[in-house]
Design a protein around this motif. Sequence first.
Motif, mmCIF file in Angstrom:
data_model
loop_
_atom_site.group_PDB
_atom_site.id
_atom_site.type_symbol
_atom_site.label_atom_id
_atom_site.label_comp_id
_atom_site.label_asym_id
_atom_site.label_seq_id
_atom_site.Cartn_x
_atom_site.Cartn_y
_atom_site.Cartn_z
ATOM 1 N N ALA A 25 0.811 -1.204 0.000
ATOM 2 C CA ALA A 25 0.000 0.000 0.000
ATOM 3 C C ALA A 25 0.848 1.260 0.000
ATOM 4 C CB ALA A 25 -0.909 -0.017 1.217
ATOM 5 N N ALA A 26 2.143 1.135 -0.292
ATOM 6 C CA ALA A 26 3.013 2.306 -0.256
ATOM 7 C C ALA A 26 3.287 2.836 -1.647
ATOM 8 C CB ALA A 26 4.329 1.943 0.411
ATOM 9 N N CYS A 27 2.437 2.540 -2.633
ATOM 10 C CA CYS A 27 2.652 2.999 -4.004
ATOM 11 C C CYS A 27 1.805 4.251 -4.263
ATOM 12 C CB CYS A 27 2.276 1.918 -5.019
ATOM 13 S SG CYS A 27 3.226 0.396 -4.840
ATOM 14 N N THR A 28 2.419 5.262 -4.815
ATOM 15 C CA THR A 28 1.715 6.489 -5.188
ATOM 16 C C THR A 28 2.428 7.129 -6.363
ATOM 17 O OG1 THR A 28 0.905 8.619 -4.414
ATOM 18 C CG2 THR A 28 3.014 7.896 -3.539
ATOM 19 N N ALA A 29 1.677 7.878 -7.184
ATOM 20 C CA ALA A 29 2.271 8.522 -8.360
ATOM 21 C C ALA A 29 1.421 9.707 -8.762
ATOM 22 C CB ALA A 29 2.382 7.534 -9.530
ATOM 23 N N THR A 30 2.082 10.706 -9.305
ATOM 24 C CA THR A 30 1.429 11.921 -9.798
ATOM 25 C C THR A 30 1.994 12.257 -11.165
ATOM 26 O OG1 THR A 30 1.167 12.756 -7.547
ATOM 27 C CG2 THR A 30 0.947 14.350 -9.342
ATOM 28 N N ALA A 31 1.114 12.585 -12.103
ATOM 29 C CA ALA A 31 1.527 13.019 -13.439
ATOM 30 C C ALA A 31 0.874 14.364 -13.720
ATOM 31 C CB ALA A 31 1.116 11.999 -14.503
ATOM 32 N N LEU A 32 1.705 15.405 -13.860
ATOM 33 C CA LEU A 32 1.206 16.750 -14.175
ATOM 34 C C LEU A 32 1.268 16.925 -15.691
ATOM 35 C CD1 LEU A 32 0.181 19.455 -13.168
ATOM 36 C CD2 LEU A 32 2.546 20.226 -13.009
ATOM 37 N N LEU A 33 0.079 16.859 -16.340
ATOM 38 C CA LEU A 33 -0.008 16.934 -17.798
ATOM 39 C C LEU A 33 0.060 18.388 -18.244
ATOM 40 C CD1 LEU A 33 -2.946 14.423 -18.393
ATOM 41 C CD2 LEU A 33 -0.496 13.923 -18.233
ATOM 42 N N SER A 34 0.787 18.632 -19.343
ATOM 43 C CA SER A 34 0.862 19.966 -19.934
ATOM 44 C C SER A 34 0.617 19.834 -21.426
ATOM 45 C CB SER A 34 2.240 20.609 -19.692
ATOM 46 O OG SER A 34 2.467 20.775 -18.318
ATOM 47 N N GLY A 35 -0.135 20.787 -21.975
ATOM 48 C CA GLY A 35 -0.419 20.767 -23.406
ATOM 49 C C GLY A 35 -1.323 21.920 -23.776
ATOM 50 N N GLU A 36 -1.905 21.832 -24.971
ATOM 51 C CA GLU A 36 -2.780 22.881 -25.462
ATOM 52 C C GLU A 36 -4.068 22.258 -25.977
ATOM 53 O OE1 GLU A 36 -0.615 24.966 -28.430
ATOM 54 O OE2 GLU A 36 0.259 26.393 -27.006
ATOM 55 N N LEU A 37 -5.215 22.902 -25.634
ATOM 56 C CA LEU A 37 -6.512 22.506 -26.161
ATOM 57 C C LEU A 37 -6.818 23.406 -27.353
ATOM 58 C CD1 LEU A 37 -8.503 21.976 -22.844
ATOM 59 C CD2 LEU A 37 -7.754 20.215 -24.452
ATOM 60 N N VAL A 38 -6.881 22.821 -28.557
ATOM 61 C CA VAL A 38 -7.059 23.572 -29.793
ATOM 62 C C VAL A 38 -8.479 23.327 -30.296
ATOM 63 C CG1 VAL A 38 -6.213 23.938 -32.130
ATOM 64 C CG2 VAL A 38 -4.615 23.283 -30.325
ATOM 65 N N PRO A 39 -9.258 24.394 -30.593
ATOM 66 C CA PRO A 39 -10.619 24.190 -31.104
ATOM 67 C C PRO A 39 -10.607 23.504 -32.463
ATOM 68 C CG PRO A 39 -10.000 26.500 -31.210
ATOM 69 C CD PRO A 39 -8.920 25.800 -30.442
ATOM 70 N N LEU A 40 -11.627 22.636 -32.679
ATOM 71 C CA LEU A 40 -11.719 21.908 -33.946
ATOM 72 C C LEU A 40 -12.315 22.774 -35.051
ATOM 73 C CD1 LEU A 40 -13.020 18.485 -32.584
ATOM 74 C CD2 LEU A 40 -10.670 19.134 -33.103
ATOM 75 N N ASP A 41 -13.214 23.691 -34.711
ATOM 76 C CA ASP A 41 -13.871 24.526 -35.714
ATOM 77 C C ASP A 41 -13.774 25.974 -35.283
ATOM 78 O OD1 ASP A 41 -14.802 22.306 -37.312
ATOM 79 O OD2 ASP A 41 -16.255 21.916 -35.716
ATOM 80 N N GLY A 42 -14.060 26.875 -36.244
ATOM 81 C CA GLY A 42 -14.070 28.301 -35.955
ATOM 82 C C GLY A 42 -12.826 28.990 -36.482
ATOM 83 N N PRO A 43 -12.784 30.313 -36.349
ATOM 84 C CA PRO A 43 -11.661 31.078 -36.892
ATOM 85 C C PRO A 43 -10.344 30.837 -36.174
ATOM 86 C CG PRO A 43 -13.124 32.478 -35.597
ATOM 87 C CD PRO A 43 -13.820 31.162 -35.748
ATOM 88 N N PHE A 44 -10.389 30.241 -34.951
ATOM 89 C CA PHE A 44 -9.159 30.014 -34.201
ATOM 90 C C PHE A 44 -8.708 28.550 -34.258
ATOM 91 C CE2 PHE A 44 -11.347 33.601 -32.197
ATOM 92 C CZ PHE A 44 -10.370 34.569 -32.335
ATOM 93 N N SER A 45 -9.332 27.742 -35.126
ATOM 94 C CA SER A 45 -8.907 26.349 -35.273
ATOM 95 C C SER A 45 -7.573 26.282 -36.001
ATOM 96 C CB SER A 45 -9.966 25.544 -36.039
ATOM 97 O OG SER A 45 -10.134 26.078 -37.353
ATOM 98 N N GLU A 46 -6.838 25.192 -35.796
ATOM 99 C CA GLU A 46 -5.530 24.987 -36.405
ATOM 100 C C GLU A 46 -5.471 23.597 -37.015
ATOM 101 O OE1 GLU A 46 -2.580 25.582 -33.455
ATOM 102 O OE2 GLU A 46 -3.053 27.708 -33.131
ATOM 103 N N PRO A 47 -4.638 23.405 -38.059
ATOM 104 C CA PRO A 47 -4.531 22.073 -38.656
ATOM 105 C C PRO A 47 -3.909 21.082 -37.687
ATOM 106 C CG PRO A 47 -2.895 23.557 -39.575
ATOM 107 C CD PRO A 47 -3.804 24.397 -38.749
ATOM 108 N N ASP A 48 -4.307 19.817 -37.852
ATOM 109 C CA ASP A 48 -3.780 18.734 -37.029
ATOM 110 C C ASP A 48 -2.305 18.499 -37.396
ATOM 111 O OD1 ASP A 48 -3.185 16.464 -35.625
ATOM 112 O OD2 ASP A 48 -5.053 15.454 -36.106
#
Length: 452
Positions: free
Chosen positions: A422-445
Amino acid sequence: MTVRAELVVPEEPVPPGESLTVHLHVWNEGRIVDAYDLELLGPPAEWDKDGGSLGQLPVYPGNHEKINIPLAVPRDGELRPGALPFAVRVASTENPEVVAVPEAAVIVGEFRDVELEPVRSRTTGALWANNLVVLRNTGNVALTLRLKSAPEQPDAPLRTRLRRSRLALAPGDKARVALAVRVRPPVWVGAPAQWRVTTSAAWGEGDQAHSTDFVHRQRALLSKAAFKALTALTALLIAAAVLWFSPIGKKTPTAKTESAPGLSQADAVEQKEKKAAAQEKKQKEKAEREEEEEGAPRKKTLQKALFVDSKSKALTDRYQVPKGYRLVFKTAQITASGTETSTLLLKAAGKPLASMSTQKAEDVTPKSPVVVKAGDTVTLALDCKAPPPPADGERPGDNGAGSGGAGSGEKESGRPGPADPAACTATALLSGELVPLDGPFSEPDPTRPSGS
């Protein structure tokens, strides 16, 4: 040799720009005096001038110590209200494998602020002038602004009109509002006059407001030189008319007409109308484009902490990409502790990104872009296993150099006890960007080839 740590955070929200104090408690459950290296993890580490290093904390066996950790929350509009997770890594200097990573969350409060300034600090016109006022929401919550504009001097012969009197802005968004200035009544001849025009933006029940101003320079319709020339021309025309109709000479004067060089009056009017229509069409397209961008989704920065702990039987934690966005995964900061045979698995959209031992946890940064579609998840899974049983004749924790110490898993009777998985623990701090799929601010994959 074991260590236990706990974070105590105030429950009240802390508005950005203010500070709070976090209390860290560390218990030495071993049998020897130990010192622990303390390191701040998560976004609060970026606020610290020392980069998250909190120094060392010595603790006597069987005792515990407490330190106060001051955190200054930056006044930044990108820091959204709500719980902001962070952690402190507590590592033994005697045995680096003995690590505790307590987690907590700072409750970030709300703050409201707005910036506004005119595009031009000075306008000039005899009858009218146009200007733009740029507004930007520098707070961390959405604002509904009430806009007003008027001359600063009550006796100013000006009338102002804003294209929009009410405006909604999300945090970090900005907008431009057209402002028209009309001169009533105009001045035919005289020196230019200067009038100051003030524009204010208010919000909230208390009418909190910010304001800005610019100067309108009112010119006369006719300059001094033009007035003198017009007076001379009028006198000349009157004299010519008198001579034309006077009975001087024997011949009857006949009028002569000559075509003036350049465009005719009809062509000049038509050209002016076409120019005005083109300018009106351009302004209409510009307004439609601004309205389209106003409500469109925008790119957002993601920082999400995934936490797994065998003690609470939470062996899997996941983050699901929201609808209408895709996640461009950049990096994951991983901290973990556990037995030699315990492993971690980080997956994105069902595909593994990294697999590692809990005692050899390291950050994950893909060499090529990893894109997670809307509805897919990024998952952190923990496989906490008991350590292998000791060999015959060898006591648990005995590395061939003597009797086992604290934390070796051996009972006081000398017989090995059951392993504590019971002494196992882990943390993952995710970093990235959420890009809109549609609209004027969308970007190509970025993972798709161009043209597909």
